[in-house]
Design a protein around this motif. Structure first.
Motif, PDB file in Angstrom:
ATOM      1  N   LEU A  65       0.808  -1.222   0.000  1.00  0.00           N
ATOM      2  CA  LEU A  65       0.000   0.000   0.000  1.00  0.00           C
ATOM      3  C   LEU A  65       0.842   1.274   0.000  1.00  0.00           C
ATOM      4  CD1 LEU A  65      -2.719  -1.144   2.575  1.00  0.00           C
ATOM      5  CD2 LEU A  65      -2.919  -1.068   0.075  1.00  0.00           C
ATOM      6  N   ASN A  66       2.040   1.206   0.580  1.00  0.00           N
ATOM      7  CA  ASN A  66       2.873   2.405   0.686  1.00  0.00           C
ATOM      8  C   ASN A  66       4.058   2.365  -0.279  1.00  0.00           C
ATOM      9  OD1 ASN A  66       1.251   3.162   2.923  1.00  0.00           O
ATOM     10  ND2 ASN A  66       2.593   2.063   4.328  1.00  0.00           N
ATOM     11  N   ALA A  67       4.908   1.363  -0.128  1.00  0.00           N
ATOM     12  CA  ALA A  67       6.180   1.354  -0.860  1.00  0.00           C
ATOM     13  C   ALA A  67       5.998   1.115  -2.353  1.00  0.00           C
ATOM     14  CB  ALA A  67       7.105   0.297  -0.252  1.00  0.00           C
ATOM     15  N   GLN A  95     -13.742  -3.530   9.432  1.00  0.00           N
ATOM     16  CA  GLN A  95     -14.688  -3.542   8.312  1.00  0.00           C
ATOM     17  C   GLN A  95     -14.746  -4.894   7.602  1.00  0.00           C
ATOM     18  OE1 GLN A  95     -13.313  -0.353   5.803  1.00  0.00           O
ATOM     19  NE2 GLN A  95     -13.790   1.243   7.313  1.00  0.00           N
ATOM     20  N   GLY A  96     -13.916  -5.855   8.052  1.00  0.00           N
ATOM     21  CA  GLY A  96     -13.879  -7.162   7.421  1.00  0.00           C
ATOM     22  C   GLY A  96     -13.059  -7.221   6.151  1.00  0.00           C
ATOM     23  N   ARG A  97     -12.260  -6.198   5.883  1.00  0.00           N
ATOM     24  CA  ARG A  97     -11.506  -6.112   4.631  1.00  0.00           C
ATOM     25  C   ARG A  97     -10.046  -6.528   4.786  1.00  0.00           C
ATOM     26  NH1 ARG A  97     -12.116  -0.160   2.817  1.00  0.00           N
ATOM     27  NH2 ARG A  97     -11.105  -0.963   0.912  1.00  0.00           N
ATOM     28  N   PHE A  98      -9.615  -6.763   6.003  1.00  0.00           N
ATOM     29  CA  PHE A  98      -8.219  -7.124   6.254  1.00  0.00           C
ATOM     30  C   PHE A  98      -8.195  -8.135   7.407  1.00  0.00           C
ATOM     31  CE2 PHE A  98      -3.858  -6.405   7.835  1.00  0.00           C
ATOM     32  CZ  PHE A  98      -3.148  -6.496   6.647  1.00  0.00           C
ATOM     33  N   ILE A 112      -0.762 -10.189   0.532  1.00  0.00           N
ATOM     34  CA  ILE A 112      -1.891 -10.674  -0.276  1.00  0.00           C
ATOM     35  C   ILE A 112      -3.160  -9.925   0.092  1.00  0.00           C
ATOM     36  CG2 ILE A 112      -3.380 -12.667  -0.711  1.00  0.00           C
ATOM     37  CD1 ILE A 112      -0.721 -13.037  -2.074  1.00  0.00           C
ATOM     38  N   MET A 113      -3.441  -9.832   1.393  1.00  0.00           N
ATOM     39  CA  MET A 113      -4.656  -9.129   1.828  1.00  0.00           C
ATOM     40  C   MET A 113      -4.618  -7.661   1.426  1.00  0.00           C
ATOM     41  SD  MET A 113      -5.484 -10.775   5.588  1.00  0.00           S
ATOM     42  CE  MET A 113      -3.816 -10.622   6.249  1.00  0.00           C
ATOM     43  N   ALA A 114      -3.449  -7.039   1.539  1.00  0.00           N
ATOM     44  CA  ALA A 114      -3.327  -5.633   1.154  1.00  0.00           C
ATOM     45  C   ALA A 114      -3.510  -5.457  -0.344  1.00  0.00           C
ATOM     46  CB  ALA A 114      -1.975  -5.087   1.598  1.00  0.00           C
ATOM     47  N   ALA A 173      -5.991  -2.971  -2.198  1.00  0.00           N
ATOM     48  CA  ALA A 173      -5.513  -2.022  -3.212  1.00  0.00           C
ATOM     49  C   ALA A 173      -6.248  -2.152  -4.536  1.00  0.00           C
ATOM     50  CB  ALA A 173      -4.015  -2.207  -3.431  1.00  0.00           C
ATOM     51  N   GLY A 174      -6.956  -3.263  -4.740  1.00  0.00           N
ATOM     52  CA  GLY A 174      -7.701  -3.443  -5.974  1.00  0.00           C
ATOM     53  C   GLY A 174      -6.955  -4.169  -7.074  1.00  0.00           C
TER      54      GLY A 174
END
Length: 370
Positions: A178-180, A330-333, A202-204, A208-209
């Motif tokens: 998400l950052n680097a 939120q159940g997203r991670f 993987i989850m990130a 990220a889409g």
């Protein structure tokens, strides 16, 4: 005060559960009652002297807990706050001034050498000095001293005993994406090595889409977990056609991003080999000093490919860790899927299970009343 701690006294030996003495917090320091601490392979590397961390020492660098006391000058937190303890930094080098504390010029001594900046520890056993301040915390203990720079206040609505791994392993994998690397919607990524760091990546990537998410590992069980967490394709690392398969998955283009969590030169070479033109590869697995690898320079230069190191996911922990908590709520991670809990006195069993791949992310906890 007397505290209970797991003390490392020799390489490859079990930790010793002992009663130690801990100093009160000095200026800028915070005393935290530790609720739980994640176990990271970096702890094992320090135990086994793969890093020059002095012994005897109290390790542990993914601690979560409750503030009990603050030293003079501390304004960031107050007693009763729920917190996570992350990596330490100096606050006055060029990287810290630029807001890039994970590249602090004093990162190694502040996190691995077992003392405060003035050479003291804060820990002892009767008259025997014991090294502490590992990652500014040494949280394999009932209580830990940390610093304003490496403490992160977290919501009291979040499950505190679960949050420690956000401080290092999970932050590293998720932050790399998400950052680097800045993975964008619709892109492709291959993650080499899907332990706790790789599965966090993987989850990130899902967050990220990314629409093509490829997990590579030697363990079929971890590849199955990667699929459950959002990988669209999986590949055993010992498959002799692994590189060709990854390229085929991307319509013979290669991946936009690759991430290596292993620190193994041959694996990094594979990650670079499957990059698309203008693709980027991040490396975040720990390698021994002096480790070398070969690159096809024409492959790198002619298509604008890049390779970079990543420390702690380029994370600004005060904002990134709360972001990951919100995504979890939120159940997203769902990083809780990686976790196995142990009581603190089972720390040696937890480490053995981690070393032998029986669990993905062990957490040792002191109580269940929070």
């Amino acid at each position: 005060m007397n505290i209970h701690a797991a003390v490392t006294r020799s390489p490859r030996a079990p930790f010793s559960l002992e009663t130690l003495q801990l100093e009160p917090p000095r200026a800028g320091e915070i005393l935290v009652r530790v609720v739980a601490t994640g176990i990271c392979h970096t702890d094992i590397a320090m135990r086994d002297q793969l890093l020059p961390t002095p012994q005897p020492v109290v390790l542990g660098h993914e601690g979560s807990g409750i503030v009990e006391q603050v030293g003079p000058g501390v304004a960031k937190v107050k007693p009763g706050d729920h917190v996570v303890m992350t990596f330490n930094s100096c606050g006055h080098c060029p990287s810290c001034f630029d807001g890039e504390a994970s590249y602090c010029h004093e990162f190694f001594p502040r996190n691995f050498l077992g003392t405060r900046a003035d050479g003291s520890s804060g820990l002892s056993k009767d008259s025997e000095p014991v090294h502490g301040n590992i990652f500014g915390q040494s949280s394999f203990a009932s209580h830990a001293l940390c610093h304003e720079r490496n403490i992160v206040k977290v919501p009291q609505t979040a499950p505190l005993e679960l949050l420690g791994p956000l401080a290092c392993g999970v932050q590293t994998g998720a932050g790399a994406v998400l950052n680097a690397l800045g993975v964008v919607p619709g892109s492709s990524i291959a993650v080499f090595g899907v332990g706790s760091v790789g599965l966090s990546a993987i989850m990130a990537s899902v967050v990220a889409g990314a629409t093509t998410i490829i997990a590579v590992d030697r363990h079929a069980t971890r590849l199955a977990m990667a699929e459950e967490l959002g990988a669209t394709h999986v590949c055993l690392s010992d498959n002799p056609e692994m590189e060709q398969r990854i390229v085929q998955v991307t319509n013979d283009l290669g991946v936009d991003y690759a991430l290596d969590t292993t620190g193994i030169a041959a694996v990094i070479q594979q990650a670079v080999a499957v990059l698309a033109p203008r693709g980027s590869c991040g490396i975040l697995g720990a390698s021994a000093p002096g480790s070398l690898m070969e690159l096809d320079l024409a492959h790198m230069m002619s298509a604008g490919r890049s390779l970079r190191g990543i420390v702690e996911g380029d994370a600004h922990s005060d904002t990134f860790i709360p972001t990951l908590i919100r995504l979890y709520q939120q159940g997203r991670f769902p990083f809780d899927r990686l976790v196995t809990f142990y009581d603190f006195h089972q720390i040696n069993q937890a480490i053995d299970d981690a070393e032998h791949g029986r669990v993905i992310k062990p957490i040792v906890r002191h109580s269940r009343d929070v």
